[in-house]
Design a protein around this motif. Sequence first.
Motif, PDB file in Angstrom:
ATOM      1  N   LEU A  19       1.104  -0.918  -0.035  1.00 15.49           N
ATOM      2  CA  LEU A  19       0.024   0.217   0.243  1.00 15.49           C
ATOM      3  C   LEU A  19       0.221   0.988  -0.032  1.00 15.49           C
ATOM      4  O   LEU A  19       1.445   1.034   1.210  1.00 15.49           O
ATOM      5  N   ALA A  20       0.694   2.038  -1.494  1.00 16.83           N
ATOM      6  CA  ALA A  20       2.360   2.579  -0.746  1.00 16.83           C
ATOM      7  C   ALA A  20       1.431   4.221  -0.608  1.00 16.83           C
ATOM      8  O   ALA A  20       2.034   5.037  -0.867  1.00 16.83           O
ATOM      9  N   ALA A  21      -0.147   5.177  -0.853  1.00 19.58           N
ATOM     10  CA  ALA A  21      -0.636   5.442  -0.275  1.00 19.58           C
ATOM     11  C   ALA A  21      -1.941   5.432  -0.350  1.00 19.58           C
ATOM     12  O   ALA A  21      -2.705   4.197  -0.957  1.00 19.58           O
ATOM     13  N   PRO A  22      -2.591   6.312  -0.162  1.00 19.51           N
ATOM     14  CA  PRO A  22      -4.520   5.945   0.202  1.00 19.51           C
ATOM     15  C   PRO A  22      -4.868   5.577  -0.966  1.00 19.51           C
ATOM     16  O   PRO A  22      -4.657   5.489  -1.996  1.00 19.51           O
ATOM     17  N   GLU A  23      -5.709   4.347  -1.152  1.00 15.30           N
ATOM     18  CA  GLU A  23      -6.079   3.400  -2.137  1.00 15.30           C
ATOM     19  C   GLU A  23      -5.236   3.504  -3.255  1.00 15.30           C
ATOM     20  O   GLU A  23      -5.503   3.243  -4.198  1.00 15.30           O
ATOM     21  N   PHE A  25      -2.574   0.737  -4.141  1.00 20.31           N
ATOM     22  CA  PHE A  25      -1.813  -0.461  -3.968  1.00 20.31           C
ATOM     23  C   PHE A  25      -0.477  -0.084  -5.137  1.00 20.31           C
ATOM     24  O   PHE A  25      -0.885   0.174  -6.761  1.00 20.31           O
ATOM     25  N   GLU A  26       0.957  -0.815  -5.102  1.00 18.75           N
ATOM     26  CA  GLU A  26       1.126  -0.704  -6.542  1.00 18.75           C
ATOM     27  C   GLU A  26       2.113  -2.713  -5.598  1.00 18.75           C
ATOM     28  O   GLU A  26       2.319  -3.024  -4.614  1.00 18.75           O
ATOM     29  N   MET A  27       2.290  -3.081  -7.286  1.00 22.60           N
ATOM     30  CA  MET A  27       3.105  -4.014  -7.131  1.00 22.60           C
ATOM     31  C   MET A  27       4.273  -3.938  -7.336  1.00 22.60           C
ATOM     32  O   MET A  27       5.039  -2.923  -8.310  1.00 22.60           O
ATOM     33  N   VAL A  28       5.144  -4.904  -6.160  1.00 24.71           N
ATOM     34  CA  VAL A  28       6.226  -4.694  -6.121  1.00 24.71           C
ATOM     35  C   VAL A  28       7.275  -6.220  -5.957  1.00 24.71           C
ATOM     36  O   VAL A  28       6.660  -7.200  -5.497  1.00 24.71           O
ATOM     37  N   GLU A  29       8.690  -6.401  -6.340  1.00 26.52           N
ATOM     38  CA  GLU A  29       9.375  -7.829  -6.530  1.00 26.52           C
ATOM     39  C   GLU A  29      10.323  -7.254  -4.845  1.00 26.52           C
ATOM     40  O   GLU A  29      11.172  -6.250  -4.973  1.00 26.52           O
ATOM     41  N   ALA A  58      -7.766   3.260   2.420  1.00 21.93           N
ATOM     42  CA  ALA A  58      -8.240   4.296   1.935  1.00 21.93           C
ATOM     43  C   ALA A  58      -7.791   5.437   3.286  1.00 21.93           C
ATOM     44  O   ALA A  58      -7.903   6.684   2.222  1.00 21.93           O
ATOM     45  N   GLY A  59      -7.260   4.923   3.627  1.00 27.23           N
ATOM     46  CA  GLY A  59      -6.392   5.910   4.488  1.00 27.23           C
ATOM     47  C   GLY A  59      -6.774   6.419   5.645  1.00 27.23           C
ATOM     48  O   GLY A  59      -8.112   6.315   6.176  1.00 27.23           O
ATOM     49  N   GLN A  60      -6.230   6.064   7.390  1.00 27.94           N
ATOM     50  CA  GLN A  60      -6.380   6.981   8.835  1.00 27.94           C
ATOM     51  C   GLN A  60      -6.250   7.525   8.910  1.00 27.94           C
ATOM     52  O   GLN A  60      -4.532   7.928   8.659  1.00 27.94           O
ATOM     53  N   PHE A  65       2.868   4.800   5.100  1.00 30.07           N
ATOM     54  CA  PHE A  65       3.348   4.777   4.276  1.00 30.07           C
ATOM     55  C   PHE A  65       5.029   4.597   3.678  1.00 30.07           C
ATOM     56  O   PHE A  65       5.149   5.371   4.099  1.00 30.07           O
ATOM     57  N   PRO A  66       5.380   3.874   3.183  1.00 31.10           N
ATOM     58  CA  PRO A  66       4.577   2.348   1.942  1.00 31.10           C
ATOM     59  C   PRO A  66       4.296   1.825   3.356  1.00 31.10           C
ATOM     60  O   PRO A  66       4.961   0.970   4.735  1.00 31.10           O
ATOM     61  N   GLY A  67       3.630   0.887   3.104  1.00 33.99           N
ATOM     62  CA  GLY A  67       2.649  -0.056   4.135  1.00 33.99           C
ATOM     63  C   GLY A  67       3.535  -1.549   3.488  1.00 33.99           C
ATOM     64  O   GLY A  67       4.352  -1.636   2.728  1.00 33.99           O
ATOM     65  N   GLU A  68       3.775  -3.025   4.279  1.00 32.46           N
ATOM     66  CA  GLU A  68       4.517  -3.682   4.628  1.00 32.46           C
ATOM     67  C   GLU A  68       4.318  -4.765   3.448  1.00 32.46           C
ATOM     68  O   GLU A  68       3.055  -4.837   2.987  1.00 32.46           O
ATOM     69  N   ALA A  69       4.962  -5.584   2.430  1.00 32.21           N
ATOM     70  CA  ALA A  69       4.796  -6.257   1.517  1.00 32.21           C
ATOM     71  C   ALA A  69       3.820  -7.108   1.749  1.00 32.21           C
ATOM     72  O   ALA A  69       4.147  -7.987   2.542  1.00 32.21           O
TER      73      ALA A  69
END
Length: 334
Positions: A19-23, A25-29, A58-60, A65-69
């Motif tokens: 989770l890179a920012a509210p709403e 997600f980014e796909m990462v390796e 949505a963000g609280q 950010f970013p969140g955990e993989a």
Amino acid sequence: MITNDKEQMVSETMQAAILAAPERFEMVEVARPEPGPGEVRIRLEGCGVCASNVEPWAGQPWSSFPGEAGGMGHEGWGIVDAVGPGVSDVHPGDRVATLSCHSFAAYDIAAADALVVLPPALHRRPFPGEPLGCAMNIFRRSDIRPGHTVAIVGIGFLGAILTRLATDAGARVIAISRRDESLALARHYGAAETIPMHDHWAIIEEVKRLTGETLCDRVIEAVGKQWPLDLASAITGFGGKLIVAGYHQDGPRQVNMQDWNWKGIDVINAHERDPAVQMRGLREAVDAVASGRIDPAPLYTHRYPLTQLDEAIAATRDKPQGFVKALITFGDAA
């Protein structure tokens, strides 16, 4: 570490959602995790999307950010592909449902005592174990007995499963929900009566009519919002039990303490945090689905690849036509 014969062919990295920012997600390796002592690694077939994912996505105010993989994914199932030192009861190749929390990724790590091996009867069938186990634990906490009148406020995945369990226990279920299709779902799972969730006072009067003014022995609130909690309180009868199954995470709640006092009701927060209790619920869920006691298949209405996780959570929030529960699936998994 013990692995299967194909281990050397598997990349040392994996795809994961962050989770890179509210709403968004980014796909990462990222590096594929390695199991430590007492742990196993699961190559995931899928992971359910939980309504509790919506607010963090949505963000609280306290979000960072970013969140955990893989974070927020806690309804995973898949194939054990490696085990750590000291693990003897679970083996590579076993198909399992887990209580782990980074399953929005190709692989996750779980404690060997936090998973259940799925029996052949569940072969190729999706199995988001955590919410199914949660339903079993809520049902136990609800203390539903033959002859009880049970209202379930909010018919989604959890409400539908609880409708089946309560009906099978000999209770008369009154299902209350906003959408006509949700009420039809409740009838499919055994509800004796259904009430559209539109007008607070009209619902109370209808429950009074259906119960001869006595209201309900048990009321399960399965929405997680203020108004459904107010409604659930109002339709709980004298000496009854109000079971809070909805996950309230968007701020404080107010309750009608005068009503609670006057009616002498028991209020039960049915979210279990004891790992042993959670595992008991998961094992019971495996047995219930494998035996045909409950059939969750009609509830898995929407499937998405991991790359469409944002869309899956948005659908969980917005509930498009026909929506009950979304699953993230990997490759050609069930």
